[in-house]
Design a protein around this motif. Structure first.
Motif, PDB file in Angstrom:
ATOM      1  N   VAL A  42       0.696  -1.289   0.143  1.00  0.00           N
ATOM      2  CA  VAL A  42       0.056  -0.114   0.025  1.00  0.00           C
ATOM      3  C   VAL A  42       0.838   1.331  -0.071  1.00  0.00           C
ATOM      4  O   VAL A  42       0.447   2.152  -0.805  1.00  0.00           O
ATOM      5  CB  VAL A  42      -0.958  -0.092   1.202  1.00  0.00           C
ATOM      6  N   ALA A  43       2.149   1.241   0.782  1.00  0.00           N
ATOM      7  CA  ALA A  43       3.014   2.392   0.795  1.00  0.00           C
ATOM      8  C   ALA A  43       3.544   2.500  -0.663  1.00  0.00           C
ATOM      9  O   ALA A  43       3.494   3.863  -1.025  1.00  0.00           O
ATOM     10  CB  ALA A  43       3.856   2.164   1.941  1.00  0.00           C
ATOM     11  N   ASP A  44       3.927   1.551  -1.144  1.00  0.00           N
ATOM     12  CA  ASP A  44       4.443   1.861  -2.510  1.00  0.00           C
ATOM     13  C   ASP A  44       3.347   2.091  -3.557  1.00  0.00           C
ATOM     14  O   ASP A  44       3.723   3.251  -4.391  1.00  0.00           O
ATOM     15  CB  ASP A  44       4.992   0.298  -3.035  1.00  0.00           C
ATOM     16  N   GLY A  45       2.139   1.817  -3.532  1.00  0.00           N
ATOM     17  CA  GLY A  45       1.061   2.233  -4.411  1.00  0.00           C
ATOM     18  C   GLY A  45       0.860   3.518  -4.018  1.00  0.00           C
ATOM     19  O   GLY A  45       0.504   4.289  -5.046  1.00  0.00           O
ATOM     20  N   LEU A  46       1.092   4.160  -3.017  1.00  0.00           N
ATOM     21  CA  LEU A  46       0.843   5.617  -2.647  1.00  0.00           C
ATOM     22  C   LEU A  46       1.796   6.550  -2.527  1.00  0.00           C
ATOM     23  O   LEU A  46       1.765   7.652  -2.027  1.00  0.00           O
ATOM     24  CB  LEU A  46      -0.059   5.694  -1.520  1.00  0.00           C
ATOM     25  N   ALA A  47       2.937   5.911  -2.959  1.00  0.00           N
ATOM     26  CA  ALA A  47       4.327   6.763  -2.815  1.00  0.00           C
ATOM     27  C   ALA A  47       4.844   7.572  -1.520  1.00  0.00           C
ATOM     28  O   ALA A  47       4.823   8.443  -1.461  1.00  0.00           O
ATOM     29  CB  ALA A  47       4.474   7.569  -3.920  1.00  0.00           C
ATOM     30  N   THR A  48       4.390   6.557  -0.445  1.00  0.00           N
ATOM     31  CA  THR A  48       4.687   7.062   0.878  1.00  0.00           C
ATOM     32  C   THR A  48       5.381   6.109   1.547  1.00  0.00           C
ATOM     33  O   THR A  48       5.755   4.877   1.045  1.00  0.00           O
ATOM     34  CB  THR A  48       3.564   7.423   1.652  1.00  0.00           C
ATOM     35  N   ASP A  49       5.763   6.401   3.013  1.00  0.00           N
ATOM     36  CA  ASP A  49       6.431   5.392   3.949  1.00  0.00           C
ATOM     37  C   ASP A  49       5.484   4.503   4.506  1.00  0.00           C
ATOM     38  O   ASP A  49       4.252   5.060   4.789  1.00  0.00           O
ATOM     39  CB  ASP A  49       7.250   6.315   4.736  1.00  0.00           C
ATOM     40  N   PRO A  50       5.715   3.399   4.862  1.00  0.00           N
ATOM     41  CA  PRO A  50       5.041   2.410   5.602  1.00  0.00           C
ATOM     42  C   PRO A  50       4.534   2.924   6.998  1.00  0.00           C
ATOM     43  O   PRO A  50       2.848   2.716   7.284  1.00  0.00           O
ATOM     44  CB  PRO A  50       5.700   1.070   5.911  1.00  0.00           C
ATOM     45  N   PHE A  51       5.003   3.816   7.683  1.00  0.00           N
ATOM     46  CA  PHE A  51       4.523   4.438   9.095  1.00  0.00           C
ATOM     47  C   PHE A  51       3.255   5.054   8.651  1.00  0.00           C
ATOM     48  O   PHE A  51       2.533   5.235   9.452  1.00  0.00           O
ATOM     49  CB  PHE A  51       5.664   4.835   9.643  1.00  0.00           C
ATOM     50  N   ARG A  52       3.437   5.899   7.588  1.00  0.00           N
ATOM     51  CA  ARG A  52       2.217   6.827   7.247  1.00  0.00           C
ATOM     52  C   ARG A  52       0.954   5.811   6.966  1.00  0.00           C
ATOM     53  O   ARG A  52      -0.064   6.322   7.406  1.00  0.00           O
ATOM     54  CB  ARG A  52       2.640   7.806   6.186  1.00  0.00           C
ATOM     55  N   ILE A  53       1.322   4.774   6.411  1.00  0.00           N
ATOM     56  CA  ILE A  53       0.047   3.881   6.126  1.00  0.00           C
ATOM     57  C   ILE A  53      -0.474   3.476   7.498  1.00  0.00           C
ATOM     58  O   ILE A  53      -1.613   3.111   7.543  1.00  0.00           O
ATOM     59  CB  ILE A  53       0.506   2.771   5.167  1.00  0.00           C
ATOM     60  N   ALA A  54       0.514   3.143   8.174  1.00  0.00           N
ATOM     61  CA  ALA A  54       0.074   2.303   9.726  1.00  0.00           C
ATOM     62  C   ALA A  54      -0.647   3.220  10.617  1.00  0.00           C
ATOM     63  O   ALA A  54      -1.490   2.857  11.213  1.00  0.00           O
ATOM     64  CB  ALA A  54       1.589   2.003  10.288  1.00  0.00           C
ATOM     65  N   TRP A  55      -0.528   4.612  10.019  1.00  0.00           N
ATOM     66  CA  TRP A  55      -1.534   5.794  11.040  1.00  0.00           C
ATOM     67  C   TRP A  55      -3.019   5.355  10.375  1.00  0.00           C
ATOM     68  O   TRP A  55      -3.913   5.708  11.416  1.00  0.00           O
ATOM     69  CB  TRP A  55      -0.903   6.941  10.407  1.00  0.00           C
ATOM     70  N   ALA A  56      -3.077   4.618   9.401  1.00  0.00           N
ATOM     71  CA  ALA A  56      -4.656   4.301   9.094  1.00  0.00           C
ATOM     72  C   ALA A  56      -5.166   3.376  10.121  1.00  0.00           C
ATOM     73  O   ALA A  56      -6.362   3.416  10.389  1.00  0.00           O
ATOM     74  CB  ALA A  56      -4.758   3.890   7.570  1.00  0.00           C
ATOM     75  N   ILE A  57      -4.420   2.447  10.495  1.00  0.00           N
ATOM     76  CA  ILE A  57      -4.794   1.478  11.526  1.00  0.00           C
ATOM     77  C   ILE A  57      -5.246   2.394  12.872  1.00  0.00           C
ATOM     78  O   ILE A  57      -6.210   2.063  13.465  1.00  0.00           O
ATOM     79  CB  ILE A  57      -3.775   0.651  11.621  1.00  0.00           C
ATOM     80  N   SER A  58      -4.388   3.463  12.840  1.00  0.00           N
ATOM     81  CA  SER A  58      -4.527   4.041  14.252  1.00  0.00           C
ATOM     82  C   SER A  58      -5.640   4.912  14.049  1.00  0.00           C
ATOM     83  O   SER A  58      -6.739   4.984  15.099  1.00  0.00           O
ATOM     84  CB  SER A  58      -3.471   4.998  14.673  1.00  0.00           C
ATOM     85  N   ALA A  59      -5.859   5.490  12.971  1.00  0.00           N
ATOM     86  CA  ALA A  59      -7.326   6.264  12.931  1.00  0.00           C
ATOM     87  C   ALA A  59      -8.457   5.277  12.802  1.00  0.00           C
ATOM     88  O   ALA A  59      -9.211   5.606  13.547  1.00  0.00           O
ATOM     89  CB  ALA A  59      -7.203   7.017  11.145  1.00  0.00           C
ATOM     90  N   PHE A  60      -8.456   4.264  12.308  1.00  0.00           N
ATOM     91  CA  PHE A  60      -9.309   3.187  12.494  1.00  0.00           C
ATOM     92  C   PHE A  60      -9.829   3.074  13.929  1.00  0.00           C
ATOM     93  O   PHE A  60     -10.942   2.882  14.528  1.00  0.00           O
ATOM     94  CB  PHE A  60      -9.280   1.987  11.572  1.00  0.00           C
ATOM     95  N   GLY A  61      -8.696   2.485  14.705  1.00  0.00           N
ATOM     96  CA  GLY A  61      -9.048   2.356  16.100  1.00  0.00           C
ATOM     97  C   GLY A  61      -9.442   3.530  16.888  1.00  0.00           C
ATOM     98  O   GLY A  61     -10.398   3.411  17.907  1.00  0.00           O
ATOM     99  N   ALA A  62      -8.986   4.672  16.703  1.00  0.00           N
ATOM    100  CA  ALA A  62      -9.609   5.842  17.331  1.00  0.00           C
ATOM    101  C   ALA A  62     -10.802   6.202  17.187  1.00  0.00           C
ATOM    102  O   ALA A  62     -11.786   6.532  17.941  1.00  0.00           O
ATOM    103  CB  ALA A  62      -8.673   6.957  17.155  1.00  0.00           C
ATOM    104  N   ALA A  63     -11.171   6.280  15.722  1.00  0.00           N
ATOM    105  CA  ALA A  63     -12.735   6.125  15.639  1.00  0.00           C
ATOM    106  C   ALA A  63     -13.561   5.363  15.861  1.00  0.00           C
ATOM    107  O   ALA A  63     -14.803   5.617  16.243  1.00  0.00           O
ATOM    108  CB  ALA A  63     -12.687   6.279  13.777  1.00  0.00           C
ATOM    109  N   THR A  64     -13.303   3.967  15.928  1.00  0.00           N
ATOM    110  CA  THR A  64     -13.930   3.154  16.609  1.00  0.00           C
ATOM    111  C   THR A  64     -14.484   3.260  17.848  1.00  0.00           C
ATOM    112  O   THR A  64     -15.523   3.256  18.471  1.00  0.00           O
ATOM    113  CB  THR A  64     -13.201   1.657  16.416  1.00  0.00           C
TER     114      THR A  64
END
Length: 386
Positions: A42-64
């Motif tokens: 996913v990070a490669d596909g969005l041309a970013t670092d994996p740790f930023r993609i991992a923030w999506a997991i945190s966003a999911f947990g916080a919103a839940t």
């Protein structure tokens, strides 16, 4: 919220309801677990670092967590089918948006929307599973429904890796969305179309004051902190102990999922009576399983068996605690299950943070030892309320 008037519901209808609720948990687990194994793609596909993609997991947990505290009480006032079906449709929308993401921020916002949906869907599913069960069969019904978590580990995670390899990571989220739509329709059609037993919202601060609820939530937090803190480093622990590849460590995750799922099926057949002695026995067993990892890591076969036993005991523990919370919820099942989801996702955040330095300094056996202490603290609190 009470649907125990369905006591004489035909067995076929009960089975259809159970399958619909199990599918809802499978849906939640799939969305929660699929991103981790495809993080780099996913990070490669969005041309970013994996740790930023991992923030999506945190966003999911916080919103839940926020959604569970804010919206979970809907299930107490509105028809279960409409609430859960609508939440599943909202999750489908979030998954389509995730698959269309053009940047890491878009993905984070999409997964936050998924968290809003899950904050309604997961506690509502737990509450409905208990409230639509026959008297004394709550543990059996919930055991089968919780098997959705095991199926998401055993099926969704490896399938996500295969789909990503052949079709790309965006296809994973599109396929999840395609799954969410029939699950939504199944929930709408299978569940009662009658409103809950209350017309007023039960706020979290009122639900937490119900007798026994606050202490049981403390037990749940200790229990879940131990689990998520350990599971975060479980794969690395197996890899370092036996020199395995990522695929090799997946076998131990599979063992855990199989144990969890088989225990759920067993609960569906046995329907144990949830008593103080039963919960204490299960919690002591879980603490013992954590403590035994230092011996299991000497041989892969012992570790595989240990992972399966861990899964079995965790199914029994989660089942007993959720049933106990439901019994104390009365007409506020949704609100109490919302508190449970908020506590659970707090533990998702707290567990790895607490266990991270322990793992870095002393390895997985030290992590599992500390997890055993957390569970024993939870057992001490459970003595006062069960």
């Amino acid at each position: 919220m009470s649907y125990h008037e369905t006591e004489h519901m035909p067995n076929l209808n009960r089975n259809i309801q159970t399958l619909a609720l199990l599918a809802a948990v499978l849906l939640v687990g799939s969305n929660a677990f699929v991103l981790s194994p495809i993080l780099s793609e996913v990070a490669d596909g969005l041309a970013t670092d994996p740790f930023r993609i991992a923030w999506a997991i945190s966003a999911f947990g916080a919103a839940t967590m926020v959604s569970a505290l804010t919206f979970s009480g809907l299930i107490d006032r509105l028809p279960a089918g409409r609430v859960l079906g609508g939440a599943a449709l909202l999750l489908a929308l979030a998954q389509v948006s995730s698959g269309l993401s053009q940047g890491w921020l878009w993905l984070c916002l999409s997964q936050a929307l998924a968290g809003v949906a899950v904050g309604i869907l997961l506690p509502g599913t737990y509450a409905t599973a208990a409230s639509t069960a026959s008297e004394g069969r709550e543990a059996a019904r919930l055991g089968l429904v919780l098997t959705g978590w095991a199926l998401s580990l055993v099926l969704a995670v490896p399938l996500a890796a295969v789909v990503t390899e052949w079709l790309g990571w965006r296809a994973v989220y599109m396929l999840l969305a395609l799954l969410s739509v029939p699950v939504s329709l199944g929930l709408i059609l299978a569940l009662p179309d009658t409103p809950g037993t209350t017309t007023t919202r039960t706020p979290p601060w009122r639900a937490v004051r119900l007798p026994g609820v606050a202490l049981l939530l403390v037990v749940m937090f200790a229990y879940m902190t131990a689990f998520y803190g350990s599971f975060a480093f479980f794969g690395e622990g197996m890899r370092n102990a036996f020199g395995l590849s990522a695929q090799g460590t997946g076998l131990f995750v599979l063992a855990y999922g199989l144990g969890f799922g088989l225990a759920g099926i067993g609960l569906g057949l046995v329907a144990p009576k949830i008593t103080r002695g039963y919960i204490l026995l299960v919690l002591f067993g879980i603490a013992g399983s954590y403590g035994c990892w230092r011996f299991a890591l000497v041989d892969p076969r012992a570790a595989f068996a240990g992972a399966a036993i861990w899964g079995i005991l965790n199914q029994l523990g989660l089942n007993a605690l959720v049933v106990s919370l439901n019994r104390r919820a009365a007409a506020a099942r949704g609100a109490v299950m919302g508190l449970n989801s908020a506590v659970t996702y707090s533990a998702v955040f707290a567990g790895p943070i607490i266990m991270g330095p322990v793992y870095a300094g002393a390895g997985f056996t030290a992590v599992s030892g500390l997890a055993a202490m957390f569970v024993l603290v939870g057992a001490a609190f459970s003595w006062k309320v069960v």
